[in-house]
Scaffold this motif. Structure first.
Motif, PDB file in Angstrom:
ATOM      1  N   VAL A 130      11.976   5.266   3.497  1.00 39.97           N
ATOM      2  CA  VAL A 130      11.956   4.100   2.624  1.00 39.97           C
ATOM      3  C   VAL A 130      10.683   4.103   1.797  1.00 39.97           C
ATOM      4  N   VAL A 131      10.783   3.488   0.627  1.00 42.23           N
ATOM      5  CA  VAL A 131       9.604   3.238  -0.192  1.00 42.23           C
ATOM      6  C   VAL A 131       9.434   1.725  -0.227  1.00 42.23           C
ATOM      7  N   ARG A 132       8.244   1.269   0.144  1.00 42.36           N
ATOM      8  CA  ARG A 132       7.936  -0.161   0.153  1.00 42.36           C
ATOM      9  C   ARG A 132       6.936  -0.469  -0.953  1.00 42.36           C
ATOM     10  N   VAL A 133       7.189  -1.547  -1.650  1.00 38.24           N
ATOM     11  CA  VAL A 133       6.235  -2.064  -2.620  1.00 38.24           C
ATOM     12  C   VAL A 133       5.749  -3.390  -2.051  1.00 38.24           C
ATOM     13  N   GLU A 134       4.455  -3.450  -1.751  1.00 37.58           N
ATOM     14  CA  GLU A 134       3.869  -4.623  -1.098  1.00 37.58           C
ATOM     15  C   GLU A 134       2.763  -5.195  -1.975  1.00 37.58           C
ATOM     16  N   PRO A 135       2.599  -6.514  -1.963  1.00 33.40           N
ATOM     17  CA  PRO A 135       1.495  -7.102  -2.734  1.00 33.40           C
ATOM     18  C   PRO A 135       0.131  -6.702  -2.161  1.00 33.40           C
ATOM     19  N   HIS A 136      -0.807  -6.462  -3.029  1.00 37.02           N
ATOM     20  CA  HIS A 136      -2.182  -6.154  -2.620  1.00 37.02           C
ATOM     21  C   HIS A 136      -2.977  -7.458  -2.610  1.00 37.02           C
ATOM     22  N   PRO A 137      -3.836  -7.680  -1.622  1.00 36.94           N
ATOM     23  CA  PRO A 137      -4.581  -8.944  -1.537  1.00 36.94           C
ATOM     24  C   PRO A 137      -5.427  -9.247  -2.786  1.00 36.94           C
ATOM     25  N   ALA A 138      -5.910  -8.215  -3.455  1.00 31.82           N
ATOM     26  CA  ALA A 138      -6.754  -8.420  -4.636  1.00 31.82           C
ATOM     27  C   ALA A 138      -5.951  -8.406  -5.933  1.00 31.82           C
ATOM     28  N   GLY A 139      -4.629  -8.486  -5.835  1.00 29.78           N
ATOM     29  CA  GLY A 139      -3.770  -8.438  -7.014  1.00 29.78           C
ATOM     30  C   GLY A 139      -3.157  -7.059  -7.190  1.00 29.78           C
ATOM     31  N   GLY A 140      -2.045  -7.035  -7.843  1.00 25.52           N
ATOM     32  CA  GLY A 140      -1.321  -5.788  -8.028  1.00 25.52           C
ATOM     33  C   GLY A 140      -0.472  -5.469  -6.801  1.00 25.52           C
ATOM     34  N   VAL A 141       0.009  -4.252  -6.724  1.00 25.98           N
ATOM     35  CA  VAL A 141       0.888  -3.848  -5.623  1.00 25.98           C
ATOM     36  C   VAL A 141       0.452  -2.505  -5.053  1.00 25.98           C
ATOM     37  N   VAL A 142       0.896  -2.260  -3.835  1.00 29.50           N
ATOM     38  CA  VAL A 142       0.671  -1.001  -3.137  1.00 29.50           C
ATOM     39  C   VAL A 142       2.035  -0.400  -2.832  1.00 29.50           C
ATOM     40  N   VAL A 143       2.193   0.896  -3.041  1.00 24.00           N
ATOM     41  CA  VAL A 143       3.440   1.595  -2.735  1.00 24.00           C
ATOM     42  C   VAL A 143       3.212   2.402  -1.462  1.00 24.00           C
ATOM     43  N   VAL A 144       4.125   2.234  -0.483  1.00 19.19           N
ATOM     44  CA  VAL A 144       4.000   2.911   0.809  1.00 19.19           C
ATOM     45  C   VAL A 144       5.270   3.702   1.079  1.00 19.19           C
ATOM     46  N   LEU A 145       5.116   4.979   1.408  1.00 25.27           N
ATOM     47  CA  LEU A 145       6.243   5.813   1.838  1.00 25.27           C
ATOM     48  C   LEU A 145       6.267   5.781   3.358  1.00 25.27           C
ATOM     49  N   ALA A 146       7.424   5.442   3.948  1.00 24.46           N
ATOM     50  CA  ALA A 146       7.521   5.343   5.406  1.00 24.46           C
ATOM     51  C   ALA A 146       8.862   5.888   5.863  1.00 24.46           C
ATOM     52  N   ASP A 147       8.888   6.362   7.105  1.00 23.22           N
ATOM     53  CA  ASP A 147      10.138   6.879   7.668  1.00 23.22           C
ATOM     54  C   ASP A 147      11.066   5.774   8.143  1.00 23.22           C
ATOM     55  N   GLU A 148      10.504   4.616   8.519  1.00 26.05           N
ATOM     56  CA  GLU A 148      11.299   3.527   9.091  1.00 26.05           C
ATOM     57  C   GLU A 148      11.312   2.307   8.182  1.00 26.05           C
TER      58      GLU A 148
END
Length: 155
Positions: A130-148
């Motif tokens: 899965v690819v997750r797009v999560e909010p970053h605490p300082a603004g913007g987003v973080v993209v995370v590649l994960a198996d689950e």
């Protein structure tokens, strides 16, 4: 004299069989020594390139076009193995990198992401994840590649 003539057809057939066996052995050695491995290498390289491009397209498509606060999760399906071996796709310096045990399979492709994406981290083993797009605490987003997958989903 008749005994000599009786042996001639048997010797002729044995020589024919020997020539056929020699031809088959030579052809098999030529194919498996050069042509078949080269074809497997080319096919493995092509599958690796396509998997990497598909992964990059899925990561890029997961980032919403607008909005600073976003939580998205998108499933990415990739081949389980390439050239009969497992592999890994990982994020590195704004690109996706395919790591494989065979030297003919591998590579990297840059990600084209909006400026609000702060980082891309994580990795997938063969088969995707899965690819997750999560909010970053300082603004913007973080993209995370994960198996689950997690609890958040856009589907």
């Amino acid at each position: 004299m008749t005994a000599g003539r009786a042996v001639t057809p048997a010797v002729g057939k044995a020589l024919e069989a020997g020539i056929v066996v020699l031809f088959v052995a030579t052809a098999t050695t030529a194919l498996y020594g050069g042509v078949v491995p080269d074809a497997r290498n080319a096919a493995g390289s092509e599958v690796g390139e396509r998997a990497l491009e598909h992964a990059a397209a899925e990561v890029e498509a997961a980032v919403p076009p607008s909005g600073r606060e976003a939580a998205v999760e998108r499933r990415v399906s990739l081949p389980e193995s390439i050239r009969d071996y497992g592999y890994e796709i990982r994020a590195a310096n704004g690109s996706l990198v395919l790591a494989h045990d065979h030297p003919s399979v591998g590579g990297s492709t840059p990600l084209v992401l909006p400026d609000r994406v702060r980082t891309v981290t994580g990795a997938w083993d063969g088969g995707g994840g899965v690819v997750r797009v999560e909010p970053h605490p300082a603004g913007g987003v973080v993209v995370v590649l994960a198996d689950e997958p997690s609890e958040v989903s856009d589907r």
